[in-house]
Design a protein around this motif. Structure first.
Motif, PDB file in Angstrom:
ATOM      1  N   SER A 387      10.600 -16.756   9.406  1.00 50.13           N
ATOM      2  CA  SER A 387      10.656 -15.418   8.836  1.00 50.13           C
ATOM      3  C   SER A 387       9.415 -14.650   9.272  1.00 50.13           C
ATOM      4  O   SER A 387       8.379 -15.244   9.607  1.00 50.13           O
ATOM      5  N   GLN A 388       9.550 -13.333   9.268  1.00 48.27           N
ATOM      6  CA  GLN A 388       8.405 -12.475   9.569  1.00 48.27           C
ATOM      7  C   GLN A 388       7.859 -11.906   8.263  1.00 48.27           C
ATOM      8  O   GLN A 388       8.614 -11.427   7.415  1.00 48.27           O
ATOM      9  N   LEU A 389       6.555 -11.992   8.100  1.00 44.23           N
ATOM     10  CA  LEU A 389       5.899 -11.429   6.938  1.00 44.23           C
ATOM     11  C   LEU A 389       5.094 -10.213   7.360  1.00 44.23           C
ATOM     12  O   LEU A 389       4.260 -10.296   8.265  1.00 44.23           O
ATOM     13  N   ALA A 390       5.374  -9.094   6.715  1.00 46.14           N
ATOM     14  CA  ALA A 390       4.636  -7.862   6.980  1.00 46.14           C
ATOM     15  C   ALA A 390       4.210  -7.286   5.639  1.00 46.14           C
ATOM     16  O   ALA A 390       5.034  -6.745   4.895  1.00 46.14           O
ATOM     17  N   ALA A 391       2.950  -7.437   5.311  1.00 49.74           N
ATOM     18  CA  ALA A 391       2.448  -6.992   4.013  1.00 49.74           C
ATOM     19  C   ALA A 391       1.756  -5.643   4.152  1.00 49.74           C
ATOM     20  O   ALA A 391       1.143  -5.335   5.170  1.00 49.74           O
ATOM     21  N   ALA A 392       1.851  -4.844   3.109  1.00 46.66           N
ATOM     22  CA  ALA A 392       1.126  -3.583   3.011  1.00 46.66           C
ATOM     23  C   ALA A 392       0.359  -3.593   1.697  1.00 46.66           C
ATOM     24  O   ALA A 392       0.947  -3.737   0.628  1.00 46.66           O
ATOM     25  N   ARG A 393      -0.953  -3.442   1.794  1.00 45.66           N
ATOM     26  CA  ARG A 393      -1.811  -3.560   0.623  1.00 45.66           C
ATOM     27  C   ARG A 393      -2.262  -2.193   0.133  1.00 45.66           C
ATOM     28  O   ARG A 393      -2.458  -1.255   0.925  1.00 45.66           O
ATOM     29  N   LEU A 394      -2.433  -2.095  -1.175  1.00 44.81           N
ATOM     30  CA  LEU A 394      -2.930  -0.847  -1.750  1.00 44.81           C
ATOM     31  C   LEU A 394      -4.341  -0.565  -1.259  1.00 44.81           C
ATOM     32  O   LEU A 394      -5.185  -1.464  -1.164  1.00 44.81           O
ATOM     33  N   ALA A 395      -4.582   0.691  -0.929  1.00 45.25           N
ATOM     34  CA  ALA A 395      -5.920   1.123  -0.503  1.00 45.25           C
ATOM     35  C   ALA A 395      -6.187   2.493  -1.117  1.00 45.25           C
ATOM     36  O   ALA A 395      -5.264   3.306  -1.325  1.00 45.25           O
ATOM     37  N   ASP A 396      -7.442   2.744  -1.439  1.00 42.87           N
ATOM     38  CA  ASP A 396      -7.820   4.006  -2.080  1.00 42.87           C
ATOM     39  C   ASP A 396      -7.929   5.137  -1.070  1.00 42.87           C
ATOM     40  O   ASP A 396      -8.317   4.947   0.090  1.00 42.87           O
ATOM     41  N   LEU A 397      -7.575   6.334  -1.532  1.00 43.72           N
ATOM     42  CA  LEU A 397      -7.784   7.577  -0.784  1.00 43.72           C
ATOM     43  C   LEU A 397      -8.739   8.467  -1.569  1.00 43.72           C
ATOM     44  O   LEU A 397      -8.880   8.312  -2.796  1.00 43.72           O
ATOM     45  N   PRO A 398      -9.377   9.392  -0.904  1.00 50.23           N
ATOM     46  CA  PRO A 398     -10.250  10.324  -1.638  1.00 50.23           C
ATOM     47  C   PRO A 398      -9.472  11.071  -2.720  1.00 50.23           C
ATOM     48  O   PRO A 398      -8.286  11.375  -2.576  1.00 50.23           O
ATOM     49  N   GLY A 399     -10.144  11.336  -3.813  1.00 50.22           N
ATOM     50  CA  GLY A 399      -9.521  12.059  -4.913  1.00 50.22           C
ATOM     51  C   GLY A 399      -8.713  11.186  -5.842  1.00 50.22           C
ATOM     52  O   GLY A 399      -8.005  11.712  -6.709  1.00 50.22           O
ATOM     53  N   GLY A 400      -8.781   9.890  -5.663  1.00 49.72           N
ATOM     54  CA  GLY A 400      -8.080   8.987  -6.568  1.00 49.72           C
ATOM     55  C   GLY A 400      -6.678   8.635  -6.153  1.00 49.72           C
ATOM     56  O   GLY A 400      -5.978   7.917  -6.872  1.00 49.72           O
ATOM     57  N   SER A 401      -6.223   9.138  -4.999  1.00 53.15           N
ATOM     58  CA  SER A 401      -4.884   8.782  -4.528  1.00 53.15           C
ATOM     59  C   SER A 401      -4.891   7.383  -3.921  1.00 53.15           C
ATOM     60  O   SER A 401      -5.942   6.792  -3.655  1.00 53.15           O
ATOM     61  N   LEU A 402      -3.700   6.865  -3.708  1.00 51.70           N
ATOM     62  CA  LEU A 402      -3.529   5.531  -3.137  1.00 51.70           C
ATOM     63  C   LEU A 402      -2.631   5.603  -1.909  1.00 51.70           C
ATOM     64  O   LEU A 402      -1.767   6.479  -1.801  1.00 51.70           O
ATOM     65  N   ARG A 403      -2.836   4.679  -1.002  1.00 52.59           N
ATOM     66  CA  ARG A 403      -1.951   4.551   0.151  1.00 52.59           C
ATOM     67  C   ARG A 403      -1.663   3.077   0.369  1.00 52.59           C
ATOM     68  O   ARG A 403      -2.263   2.203  -0.279  1.00 52.59           O
ATOM     69  N   LEU A 404      -0.741   2.788   1.265  1.00 51.51           N
ATOM     70  CA  LEU A 404      -0.447   1.419   1.669  1.00 51.51           C
ATOM     71  C   LEU A 404      -1.017   1.189   3.054  1.00 51.51           C
ATOM     72  O   LEU A 404      -0.711   1.933   4.003  1.00 51.51           O
ATOM     73  N   ALA A 405      -1.878   0.179   3.171  1.00 57.62           N
ATOM     74  CA  ALA A 405      -2.487  -0.178   4.447  1.00 57.62           C
ATOM     75  C   ALA A 405      -1.791  -1.424   4.977  1.00 57.62           C
ATOM     76  O   ALA A 405      -1.827  -2.482   4.340  1.00 57.62           O
ATOM     77  N   ALA A 406      -1.151  -1.316   6.122  1.00 59.67           N
ATOM     78  CA  ALA A 406      -0.370  -2.423   6.662  1.00 59.67           C
ATOM     79  C   ALA A 406      -1.271  -3.478   7.288  1.00 59.67           C
ATOM     80  O   ALA A 406      -2.269  -3.170   7.942  1.00 59.67           O
ATOM     81  N   THR A 407      -0.929  -4.749   7.062  1.00 62.03           N
ATOM     82  CA  THR A 407      -1.565  -5.848   7.787  1.00 62.03           C
ATOM     83  C   THR A 407      -0.665  -6.228   8.955  1.00 62.03           C
ATOM     84  O   THR A 407       0.523  -5.865   8.999  1.00 62.03           O
ATOM     85  N   ASN A 408      -1.217  -6.928   9.927  1.00 61.35           N
ATOM     86  CA  ASN A 408      -0.433  -7.306  11.098  1.00 61.35           C
ATOM     87  C   ASN A 408       0.716  -8.226  10.710  1.00 61.35           C
ATOM     88  O   ASN A 408       0.511  -9.189   9.956  1.00 61.35           O
ATOM     89  N   PRO A 409       1.924  -7.977  11.190  1.00 57.47           N
ATOM     90  CA  PRO A 409       3.043  -8.868  10.885  1.00 57.47           C
ATOM     91  C   PRO A 409       2.844 -10.232  11.545  1.00 57.47           C
ATOM     92  O   PRO A 409       2.274 -10.346  12.634  1.00 57.47           O
ATOM     93  N   VAL A 410       3.313 -11.266  10.863  1.00 56.07           N
ATOM     94  CA  VAL A 410       3.165 -12.641  11.335  1.00 56.07           C
ATOM     95  C   VAL A 410       4.509 -13.350  11.168  1.00 56.07           C
ATOM     96  O   VAL A 410       5.198 -13.179  10.151  1.00 56.07           O
ATOM     97  N   VAL A 411       4.880 -14.137  12.170  1.00 53.90           N
ATOM     98  CA  VAL A 411       6.086 -14.964  12.091  1.00 53.90           C
ATOM     99  C   VAL A 411       5.666 -16.363  11.625  1.00 53.90           C
ATOM    100  O   VAL A 411       4.743 -16.958  12.188  1.00 53.90           O
TER     101      VAL A 411
END
Length: 418
Positions: A387-411
């Motif tokens: 299976s391929q695992l592709a995770a996206a982790r929460l990361a902070d943005l200025p002003g208190g917003s959040l984004r998803l930061a992708a990690t490299n996919p791995v099989v």
């Protein structure tokens, strides 16, 4: 109703432990023998106790004839006594008698394990107790490789010499206790190399002890390495597993990410008695988490500056580090039960598959390496899933917003031997 009558009514089969010197340790033995219609035991045990004149006896060899006589005695409400070594409920005959459906009353003596630790002058509430008697000795050997304090109940062909040979390469101090409690008792402190090179008399018990952790006072009872405070030597780690990358020293992010590591460790199925190879160990995070779950671990890493040892010490586990380039570094290592291949090409994977572990887990970032790895494992007799695992982790943005930061996919590929 007297105490004797009560005991006979509740449990016609009284199992009595005899200490290592052949002396009955329990004062109730005479009472049990006085009403016995049958006494069962090894020849040395029958000779060590005052069996009433005329009382039928069965000398233990094969257990089946004794079980048949004991069942007949129970059916006839005739009290019976079984003589056994030490504490018969501790890796002893009680298990077999209970499996046969016999009601029991057990009067234990001091077990050989307790006696061995007493001779060593060490506590054993945090030690693991395993047996190599009448079974594959490799799980017992792997327990000695994995844990800081282990006592092994040995057997001919699976004793101190064989276990010592299997512990060469691990930093262990061994105590071999021969003929405990008898005039021939001999207690010997030795190394794995020395134990492997000489004969030992049966019966004997083996203690395998890791060196004390840095800063531990031997005189204060610290000669057995880092024992768990909860007295569960192979319990699940209190802080869990799939730990964050911050729990390990690593260089240039050369570490299996926590999301991937969670699946990899689950696929490897580490537990006490199994040996896991971590090939291309890097930080050693996968092997360390297998060790936290009780497995013996060998980490193979070509970089002598890799922080495997420091990370293992930080988490309080014993991981054997072999520094060298795979596949050459794999030669001469004991056969694994499971292998994680986190680095190297198809030549490394082929060398691993040639050792025939039960399971092989591979992580690949480059897609062009997936098909060759799958075909290699299948050709070697493994059923493969991936299976391929592709995770996206929460990361902070200025002003208190959040984004998803992708990690490299791995099989992640898992090969299970057919």
């Amino acid at each position: 109703m007297s105490r004797t009558e009560d005991m006979s009514a509740v449990a016609p089969v009284t199992v009595v432990g005899i200490d290592a010197a052949g002396r009955p340790a329990h004062p109730r033995l005479a009472e049990a023998l006085s009403v016995a219609g049958l006494v069962v035991g090894a020849a040395r045990h029958l000779a060590a106790v005052p069996v009433p004149p005329g009382c039928p006896t069965v000398t233990l060899g094969p257990l089946t004839p004794a079980l048949e006589r004991l069942r007949a005695a129970v059916a006839a409400s005739e009290p019976a006594v079984v003589l056994a070594s030490g504490d018969p409920g501790f890796f002893g005959i009680v298990r077999r008698l209970r499996a046969a459906g016999l009601p029991l009353w057990v009067l234990p003596a001091v077990s050989s394990v307790a006696a061995a630790f007493a001779r060593a002058g060490l506590p054993w509430d945090g030690a693991a107790v395993v047996t190599a008697h009448g079974r594959d000795p490799r799980p017992a050997l792997n327990a000695c490789r994995a844990l800081p304090a282990v006592v092994v109940l040995t057997a001919p062909g699976a004793g101190a010499a064989e276990l010592g040979a299997g512990l060469v390469g691990w930093s262990r101090r061994l105590m071999v206790a021969e003929h405990l409690g008898t005039p021939d008792e001999r207690v010997t402190w030795t190394s794995p190399e020395e134990a492997a090179g000489r004969p030992w008399e049966d019966p004997h018990v083996l203690l395998s002890l890791a060196p004390p952790a840095a800063g531990v006072d031997r005189a204060a009872g610290g000669g057995t390495g880092p024992m768990r405070a909860d007295n569960q030597p192979a319990a699940a780690p209190p802080d869990g597993w799939a730990l964050p990358e911050s729990a390990y020293a690593h260089r240039n992010s050369m570490i299996t990410k926590a999301e991937v590591r969670a699946l990899v460790v689950a696929r490897l199925r580490p537990r006490l008695g199994r040996l896991v190879w971590d090939v291309g160990a890097g930080s050693g995070s996968v092997g360390i988490e297998c060790a936290l779950l009780g497995a013996a671990v060998i980490a193979v890493e070509r970089d002598p500056e890799a922080p495997v040892r420091a990370n293992a010490a930080r988490h309080g586990v014993d991981v054997r580090l072999v520094t060298g380039r795979a596949p050459e570094a794999l030669c001469g290592l004991p056969d694994p039960d499971a292998v994680f291949v986190g680095g190297g090409g198809t030549d490394v994977l082929a060398a691993v598959a040639a050792r025939r572990p039960d399971r092989v887990v591979v992580t690949l970032a480059a897609l062009d390496r997936v098909a060759p790895a799958v075909h290699l494992l299948r050709d070697a007799g493994y059923a493969v899933e991936g299976s391929q695992l592709a995770a996206a982790r929460l990361a902070d943005l200025p002003g208190g917003s959040l984004r998803l930061a992708a990690t490299n996919p791995v099989v992640v590929l898992t090969g299970e031997r057919r």
